[in-house]
Design an enzyme around this catalytic site. Structure first.
Site, PDB file in Angstrom:
ATOM      1  N   ASN A   1       0.831  -1.212   0.000  1.00  0.00           N
ATOM      2  CA  ASN A   1       0.000   0.000   0.000  1.00  0.00           C
ATOM      3  C   ASN A   1       0.865   1.261   0.000  1.00  0.00           C
ATOM      4  O   ASN A   1       0.455   2.298   0.493  1.00  0.00           O
ATOM      5  CB  ASN A   1      -0.924  -0.036   1.230  1.00  0.00           C
ATOM      6  CG  ASN A   1      -2.034   0.981   1.145  1.00  0.00           C
ATOM      7  OD1 ASN A   1      -2.488   1.321   0.053  1.00  0.00           O
ATOM      8  ND2 ASN A   1      -2.464   1.491   2.281  1.00  0.00           N
TER       9      ASN A   1
ATOM     10  N   ALA B   1       2.566  -2.370  10.587  1.00  0.00           N
ATOM     11  CA  ALA B   1       2.142  -3.149   9.411  1.00  0.00           C
ATOM     12  C   ALA B   1       0.752  -3.735   9.632  1.00  0.00           C
ATOM     13  O   ALA B   1       0.585  -4.649  10.436  1.00  0.00           O
ATOM     14  CB  ALA B   1       3.145  -4.278   9.168  1.00  0.00           C
TER      15      ALA B   1
ATOM     16  N   ASN C   1      -3.724 -11.248   8.895  1.00  0.00           N
ATOM     17  CA  ASN C   1      -2.602 -10.322   8.689  1.00  0.00           C
ATOM     18  C   ASN C   1      -2.290  -9.516   9.947  1.00  0.00           C
ATOM     19  O   ASN C   1      -1.129  -9.397  10.351  1.00  0.00           O
ATOM     20  CB  ASN C   1      -2.929  -9.368   7.537  1.00  0.00           C
ATOM     21  CG  ASN C   1      -1.788  -8.408   7.283  1.00  0.00           C
ATOM     22  OD1 ASN C   1      -0.775  -8.777   6.699  1.00  0.00           O
ATOM     23  ND2 ASN C   1      -1.925  -7.189   7.778  1.00  0.00           N
TER      24      ASN C   1
ATOM     25  N   TYR D   1     -11.587  -4.836  11.633  1.00  0.00           N
ATOM     26  CA  TYR D   1     -10.363  -4.037  11.775  1.00  0.00           C
ATOM     27  C   TYR D   1     -10.158  -3.645  13.238  1.00  0.00           C
ATOM     28  O   TYR D   1      -9.106  -3.915  13.838  1.00  0.00           O
ATOM     29  CB  TYR D   1     -10.428  -2.777  10.888  1.00  0.00           C
ATOM     30  CG  TYR D   1      -9.435  -1.729  11.311  1.00  0.00           C
ATOM     31  CD1 TYR D   1      -8.082  -1.874  11.029  1.00  0.00           C
ATOM     32  CD2 TYR D   1      -9.837  -0.614  12.055  1.00  0.00           C
ATOM     33  CE1 TYR D   1      -7.161  -0.934  11.459  1.00  0.00           C
ATOM     34  CE2 TYR D   1      -8.926   0.326  12.486  1.00  0.00           C
ATOM     35  CZ  TYR D   1      -7.584   0.163  12.191  1.00  0.00           C
ATOM     36  OH  TYR D   1      -6.674   1.079  12.636  1.00  0.00           O
TER      37      TYR D   1
ATOM     38  N   ASN E   1      -7.658  10.218  14.631  1.00  0.00           N
ATOM     39  CA  ASN E   1      -7.740  10.253  13.159  1.00  0.00           C
ATOM     40  C   ASN E   1      -6.505  10.951  12.565  1.00  0.00           C
ATOM     41  O   ASN E   1      -6.483  12.181  12.451  1.00  0.00           O
ATOM     42  CB  ASN E   1      -9.014  10.967  12.714  1.00  0.00           C
ATOM     43  CG  ASN E   1     -10.253  10.101  12.879  1.00  0.00           C
ATOM     44  OD1 ASN E   1     -10.526   9.606  13.972  1.00  0.00           O
ATOM     45  ND2 ASN E   1     -10.990   9.905  11.815  1.00  0.00           N
TER      46      ASN E   1
ATOM     47  N   ARG F   1     -14.709  14.234  14.984  1.00  0.00           N
ATOM     48  CA  ARG F   1     -13.541  13.367  15.108  1.00  0.00           C
ATOM     49  C   ARG F   1     -12.386  14.157  15.705  1.00  0.00           C
ATOM     50  O   ARG F   1     -12.331  15.374  15.620  1.00  0.00           O
ATOM     51  CB  ARG F   1     -13.092  12.845  13.737  1.00  0.00           C
ATOM     52  CG  ARG F   1     -14.082  11.889  13.068  1.00  0.00           C
ATOM     53  CD  ARG F   1     -14.167  10.555  13.787  1.00  0.00           C
ATOM     54  NE  ARG F   1     -15.094   9.620  13.151  1.00  0.00           N
ATOM     55  CZ  ARG F   1     -16.409   9.608  13.385  1.00  0.00           C
ATOM     56  NH1 ARG F   1     -16.958  10.462  14.221  1.00  0.00           N
ATOM     57  NH2 ARG F   1     -17.172   8.715  12.795  1.00  0.00           N
TER      58      ARG F   1
ATOM     59  N   ARG G   1     -23.184   7.142   6.857  1.00  0.00           N
ATOM     60  CA  ARG G   1     -22.451   5.934   6.458  1.00  0.00           C
ATOM     61  C   ARG G   1     -22.636   4.878   7.546  1.00  0.00           C
ATOM     62  O   ARG G   1     -22.482   5.179   8.741  1.00  0.00           O
ATOM     63  CB  ARG G   1     -20.970   6.292   6.297  1.00  0.00           C
ATOM     64  CG  ARG G   1     -20.097   5.167   5.809  1.00  0.00           C
ATOM     65  CD  ARG G   1     -18.692   5.648   5.482  1.00  0.00           C
ATOM     66  NE  ARG G   1     -17.960   6.111   6.653  1.00  0.00           N
ATOM     67  CZ  ARG G   1     -16.714   6.560   6.626  1.00  0.00           C
ATOM     68  NH1 ARG G   1     -16.056   6.631   5.476  1.00  0.00           N
ATOM     69  NH2 ARG G   1     -16.122   6.955   7.732  1.00  0.00           N
TER      70      ARG G   1
HETATM   71  N1  UFG Z   1     -16.929  11.357   6.077  1.00  0.00           N
HETATM   72  C1  UFG Z   1     -17.698  12.089   5.195  1.00  0.00           C
HETATM   73  N2  UFG Z   1     -17.438  11.942   3.860  1.00  0.00           N
HETATM   74  C2  UFG Z   1     -16.454  11.137   3.370  1.00  0.00           C
HETATM   75  C3  UFG Z   1     -15.668  10.396   4.293  1.00  0.00           C
HETATM   76  C4  UFG Z   1     -15.940  10.531   5.649  1.00  0.00           C
HETATM   77  O1  UFG Z   1     -18.604  12.846   5.583  1.00  0.00           O
HETATM   78  O2  UFG Z   1     -16.285  11.065   2.141  1.00  0.00           O
HETATM   79  C5  UFG Z   1     -17.155  11.547   7.528  1.00  0.00           C
HETATM   80  C6  UFG Z   1     -17.469  10.296   8.301  1.00  0.00           C
HETATM   81  O3  UFG Z   1     -18.863  10.050   8.281  1.00  0.00           O
HETATM   82  C7  UFG Z   1     -16.929  10.652   9.694  1.00  0.00           C
HETATM   83  C8  UFG Z   1     -15.735  11.546   9.393  1.00  0.00           C
HETATM   84  O4  UFG Z   1     -15.934  12.030   8.068  1.00  0.00           O
HETATM   85  O5  UFG Z   1     -17.879  11.404  10.404  1.00  0.00           O
HETATM   86  C9  UFG Z   1     -14.397  10.838   9.458  1.00  0.00           C
HETATM   87  O6  UFG Z   1     -14.433   9.685   8.631  1.00  0.00           O
HETATM   88  P1  UFG Z   1     -13.094   8.940   8.167  1.00  0.00           P
HETATM   89  O7  UFG Z   1     -13.473   7.840   7.241  1.00  0.00           O
HETATM   90  O8  UFG Z   1     -12.091   9.930   7.714  1.00  0.00           O
HETATM   91  O9  UFG Z   1     -12.524   8.349   9.545  1.00  0.00           O
HETATM   92  P2  UFG Z   1     -13.197   7.354  10.598  1.00  0.00           P
HETATM   93  O10 UFG Z   1     -13.365   8.120  11.860  1.00  0.00           O
HETATM   94  O11 UFG Z   1     -14.370   6.664  10.070  1.00  0.00           O
HETATM   95  O12 UFG Z   1     -12.083   6.207  10.730  1.00  0.00           O
HETATM   96  C10 UFG Z   1     -10.719   6.484  10.657  1.00  0.00           C
HETATM   97  C11 UFG Z   1      -9.993   5.341   9.959  1.00  0.00           C
HETATM   98  C12 UFG Z   1      -9.902   4.145  10.809  1.00  0.00           C
HETATM   99  C13 UFG Z   1      -9.413   4.478  12.172  1.00  0.00           C
HETATM  100  C14 UFG Z   1     -10.213   5.580  12.769  1.00  0.00           C
HETATM  101  C15 UFG Z   1      -9.667   5.981  14.102  1.00  0.00           C
HETATM  102  O13 UFG Z   1     -10.655   4.987   8.765  1.00  0.00           O
HETATM  103  O14 UFG Z   1      -8.996   3.247  10.227  1.00  0.00           O
HETATM  104  O15 UFG Z   1     -10.198   6.696  11.913  1.00  0.00           O
HETATM  105  O16 UFG Z   1      -8.284   5.952  14.072  1.00  0.00           O
HETATM  106  F1  UFG Z   1      -9.519   3.395  12.977  1.00  0.00           F
END
Ligand code: UFG
Length: 339
Positions: A35, A82, A100, A152, A182, A234, A293
């Site tokens: 990746n 990793a 993994n 995950y 995040n 977040r 989502r």
């Molecule tokens: N969001 C949107 N539009 C998008 C993507 C996300 O509105 O296109 C929103 C989500 O609903 C959420 C926020 O933005 O409210 C953050 O979403 P992310 O997908 O950026 O992050 P998450 O909090 O869902 O999860 C991330 C990583 C995980 C990790 C987590 C905490 O994807 O791997 O942070 O570390 F575990």
């Protein structure tokens, strides 16, 4: 300290390698490049003047880990980045995620403990906390494996449980669990940053792709949450702050088990992040509200006080620093490391 970074060519690993070099340590990268790209070693050399060794291989394979120790050891510590990390994909591919994300830990520990490492730092996640009533999450907040929404997060908590038991019978060794919130942002040089393959799942890289015109508009996943502006909250942390958290954890490591939240403690909404990015770009970005989502929580943010108290580490970079650094990286590398 000489440190093996498993997954060290990835997003957080590269920034941590730079922070380690700047603090006078000697990182060695082990990565299967599934990746990321080996271009990162050129970029790290451009930033720091040091070319770090990269072993290309699977950290779940004892022979690969042995070869890293043979070629570049002995190591004082291992930092284990990793992992497979896409929440949605983990629901579809639980076997791959459990195999993994756990097998890498086992191989690194089998070899690392036999070869005398003193410290093992593990990349965990703020998503191990399962009860919103505990916000802001301290390290003692509820972690209920069966309540976690995806393989995950479960694989990360299972790692924490295994590491706790393994540390207990290796009392001379330090195990540090770092629970990231995040991670976003890029190095100030714009030479290293986040380079997700395909259409990004996460908000920040998605917004960056819209800003360069590679994607048409940002979808805001729900604006009817019980939050100040209705969008999800977040705890975004600048990846350079996060990288410095790893250096602090390594330098303060004592025999025993420790866990730390690495976040800012300041919740930012989806709209707040987009507005910050718009300030960096200098104009509004196309966006529209979409349904929530599946699996998303309204809010997650931590108390980072334990890390400040015990490690002397605190995130200092603001959300505007994070978005400006991503915009800088995205403009300089519109196709990521590929171009
Ligand atoms: N969001 C949107 N539009 C998008 C993507 C996300 O509105 O296109 C929103 C989500 O609903 C959420 C926020 O933005 O409210 C953050 O979403 P992310 O997908 O950026 O992050 P998450 O909090 O869902 O999860 C991330 C990583 C995980 C990790 C987590 C905490 O994807 O791997 O942070 O570390 F575990």
């Amino acid at each position: 300290m000489r440190v093996l970074l498993a997954g060290g060519a990835g997003y957080i690993g590269t920034h941590t390698a730079i922070a380690l070099l700047e603090a006078g340590h000697e990182p060695v990268l082990l990565d299967d490049l599934s990746n990321t790209s080996d271009v990162v070693t050129d970029r790290i050399a451009e930033i720091t003047g040091t070319r770090v060794p990269l072993i290309t291989g699977d950290a779940a394979d004892d022979e690969v880990v042995e070869s890293a120790f043979d070629a570049h050891g002995p190591f004082d510590a291992i930092i284990h980045f990793a992992a497979l990390k896409a929440v949605g994909e983990s629901v579809a591919k639980p076997l791959e995620y459990y195999a993994n994300n756990l097998d890498t830990t086992y191989a690194l520990l089998r070899v690392g403990l036999a070869r005398g490492i003193r410290s093992f730092v593990f990349s965990s996640t703020g998503t191990v906390y399962s009860d919103p009533a505990d916000l802001p999450f301290t390290e003692e907040a509820t972690r209920n494996l069966v309540e976690l929404s995806n393989p995950y997060s479960k694989s990360k908590l299972m790692n924490e449980v295994a590491l706790t038991d393994i540390q207990a019978v290796n009392p001379e060794v330090n195990v540090t669990l770092l629970r990231y919130f995040n991670p976003v942002g890029a190095h100030a040089s714009g030479l290293v940053g986040e380079d997700p393959k395909g259409i990004p799942n996460n908000l920040m890289p998605f917004v960056a792709r819209v800003a360069v015109g590679a994607l048409p508009e940002i979808g805001i996943f729900g604006d009817d949450y019980d939050t100040p502006d209705g969008t999800g909250l977040r705890d975004y942390i600048h990846v350079v702050d996060l990288a410095e958290g790893h250096v602090a954890a390594l330098e303060k490591a004592q025999p025993g088990l420790a866990s730390y939240n690495l976040g800012t403690g300041n919740p930012v909404s989806v709209r707040g992040l987009i507005e910050s990015f718009e300030r960096a770009v200098g104009h509004e970005l196309p966006k529209s509200v979409k349904p929530r989502r599946a699996g998303d929580l309204a809010a997650t943010y931590c108390s980072p006080e334990k890390a400040e108290r015990e490690l002397g580490w605190k995130a200092t970079r603001t959300i505007d620093d994070m978005t400006a650094s991503v915009w800088n990286w995205q403009q300089k590398n519109p196709s990521g490391y590929a171009g």
